[in-house]
Scaffold this motif. Structure first.
Motif, short mmCIF file in Angstrom:
data_model
loop_
_atom_site.label_atom_id
_atom_site.label_comp_id
_atom_site.label_asym_id
_atom_site.label_seq_id
_atom_site.Cartn_x
_atom_site.Cartn_y
_atom_site.Cartn_z
N ALA A 102 16.07 -19.01 -2.02
CA ALA A 102 16.24 -20.48 -2.22
C ALA A 102 15.78 -21.03 -3.48
O ALA A 102 16.46 -21.62 -4.22
CB ALA A 102 15.84 -21.25 -0.76
N PRO A 103 14.79 -20.58 -3.83
CA PRO A 103 14.20 -21.26 -5.45
C PRO A 103 15.04 -20.56 -6.36
O PRO A 103 14.98 -21.05 -7.32
CB PRO A 103 12.74 -20.45 -5.24
CG PRO A 103 12.40 -19.99 -3.87
CD PRO A 103 13.53 -19.72 -3.07
N LEU A 104 16.00 -19.73 -6.11
CA LEU A 104 16.85 -19.29 -7.37
C LEU A 104 18.13 -19.75 -7.02
O LEU A 104 19.15 -19.34 -7.85
CB LEU A 104 16.93 -17.66 -7.11
CG LEU A 104 15.65 -16.93 -7.33
CD1 LEU A 104 15.68 -15.45 -7.46
CD2 LEU A 104 14.73 -17.48 -8.60
N ASP A 105 18.53 -20.73 -6.12
CA ASP A 105 19.90 -21.41 -5.97
C ASP A 105 19.81 -22.19 -7.51
O ASP A 105 18.99 -22.34 -8.46
CB ASP A 105 19.70 -22.52 -5.06
CG ASP A 105 19.69 -22.03 -3.65
OD1 ASP A 105 20.06 -21.11 -3.35
OD2 ASP A 105 19.31 -22.89 -2.91
N PRO A 106 21.15 -22.45 -7.78
CA PRO A 106 21.56 -23.28 -9.11
C PRO A 106 20.67 -24.52 -9.11
O PRO A 106 20.60 -25.09 -8.06
CB PRO A 106 23.09 -23.58 -8.97
CG PRO A 106 23.63 -22.19 -7.83
CD PRO A 106 22.44 -21.97 -7.05
N GLY A 110 12.84 -21.53 -9.49
CA GLY A 110 12.83 -20.15 -10.06
C GLY A 110 11.63 -19.52 -9.67
O GLY A 110 11.05 -18.54 -10.15
N LYS A 111 10.50 -20.28 -8.97
CA LYS A 111 9.46 -19.69 -8.58
C LYS A 111 9.33 -19.01 -7.30
O LYS A 111 9.75 -19.51 -6.25
CB LYS A 111 8.52 -21.21 -8.37
CG LYS A 111 6.98 -20.71 -8.38
CD LYS A 111 6.12 -22.04 -8.08
CE LYS A 111 4.58 -21.76 -8.12
NZ LYS A 111 3.99 -23.00 -8.06
N VAL A 114 5.63 -15.76 -9.30
CA VAL A 114 6.21 -15.73 -10.78
C VAL A 114 7.52 -16.37 -10.71
O VAL A 114 8.16 -16.91 -9.85
CB VAL A 114 6.52 -14.21 -10.85
CG1 VAL A 114 5.29 -13.24 -10.81
CG2 VAL A 114 7.63 -13.60 -9.69
N THR A 115 7.81 -16.78 -12.10
CA THR A 115 8.99 -17.59 -12.23
C THR A 115 10.13 -16.73 -13.01
O THR A 115 9.89 -16.06 -13.90
CB THR A 115 8.62 -18.67 -13.10
OG1 THR A 115 7.65 -19.76 -12.47
CG2 THR A 115 9.79 -19.70 -13.51
N LEU A 116 11.28 -16.58 -12.23
CA LEU A 116 12.43 -15.84 -13.13
C LEU A 116 13.21 -17.01 -13.50
O LEU A 116 13.86 -18.00 -13.12
CB LEU A 116 13.38 -15.55 -12.09
CG LEU A 116 14.49 -14.64 -12.23
CD1 LEU A 116 14.07 -13.33 -13.13
CD2 LEU A 116 15.22 -14.11 -11.10
N PRO A 117 13.47 -16.86 -15.00
CA PRO A 117 14.23 -18.10 -15.63
C PRO A 117 15.67 -17.97 -15.55
O PRO A 117 16.25 -16.90 -14.93
CB PRO A 117 13.70 -17.78 -17.13
CG PRO A 117 13.43 -16.20 -17.25
CD PRO A 117 12.69 -15.92 -15.84
N PRO A 118 16.19 -19.10 -15.98
CA PRO A 118 17.62 -19.25 -15.82
C PRO A 118 18.15 -17.78 -16.73
O PRO A 118 17.63 -17.57 -17.60
CB PRO A 118 18.10 -20.36 -16.62
CG PRO A 118 17.00 -21.48 -16.23
CD PRO A 118 15.61 -20.41 -16.38
#
Length: 209
Positions: A100-104, A108-109, A128-132
């Motif tokens: 869910a944190p990687l939804d558009p 990203g966390k 950790v944060t995955l950037p766009p």
């Protein structure tokens, strides 16, 4: 079904091209689905370098780090295939902490691990944060047919005979769960990409006709 042989290296490159073709500002959630005997983690690991060469940041997560506590997994014994199918993996935790944190437009966390099944306690891993533009590679069994949000799904398919041969004796009690998965989730038809891996040295792409 049409089955076309492909070398392991060509398979990795083809999958990396497919994932990297997504818009550069979009995160891509990729499921590498398959029983342990199909080695989905190995394929996920192999994709990491090629995706980074294509300019994508990569986060590796394994469903095995999102198991439920032992009291829930073993509620009906340690070798119950139905319980394995329904209650071993914390799919809610995967959605909440990873998918869910990687939804558009999402933050990203991501929490890369949740549960240490050996110690039977939370891992207390840092977020950790995955950037766009980044790619999540999530490997594990029984991932499809549960409404989990992915942009790309890859199913590593073993024939029943190959799955039985390549599953260690101490894990053969899980075989009925995988038979149920084939019947209920039908991953060969629901996955975006299906790879037959009866012989891991000679994979083949499966095309539905």
């Amino acid at each position: 079904m049409d089955v076309q042989p492909i070398s392991p290296s060509s398979l990795v490159e083809e999958l990396a091209d497919r994932v990297a073709a997504a818009p550069r500002d979009s995160r891509v959630r990729v499921a590498l689905d398959g029983a342990p005997a199909a080695r989905p983690g190995d394929l996920a690991d192999a994709l990491t370098g090629p995706l980074r060469l294509r300019g994508r940041e990569v986060l590796r997560v394994s469903a095995d780090d999102f198991l439920r506590p032992a009291s829930l997994r073993f509620e009906f014994g340690r070798t119950d295939p139905d319980n394995f199918y329904t209650d071993w993996y914390d799919y809610g935790g995967l959605v909440r902490e990873v998918l869910a944190p990687l939804d558009p437009g999402g933050p990203g966390k991501v929490l890369p691990t949740l549960w240490d099944s050996v110690a039977d306690r939370a891992t207390r891993a840092p977020y950790v944060t995955l950037p766009p533009g980044g790619v999540l590679l999530l490997d594990g069994p029984l991932l499809l047919g549960r409404g989990l949000p992915f942009e790309v799904t890859v199913h590593l398919w073993l024939s029943p005979g190959a799955l039985a041969r390549r599953t260690p004796e101490e894990r053969r009690w899980t075989l009925p769960a995988y038979a149920r998965y084939e019947e209920e989730a039908d991953p060969v038809r629901s996955a975006d990409v299906v790879v037959r891996v009866d012989d891991p040295r000679r994979p083949a792409l499966v095309t539905r006709v």
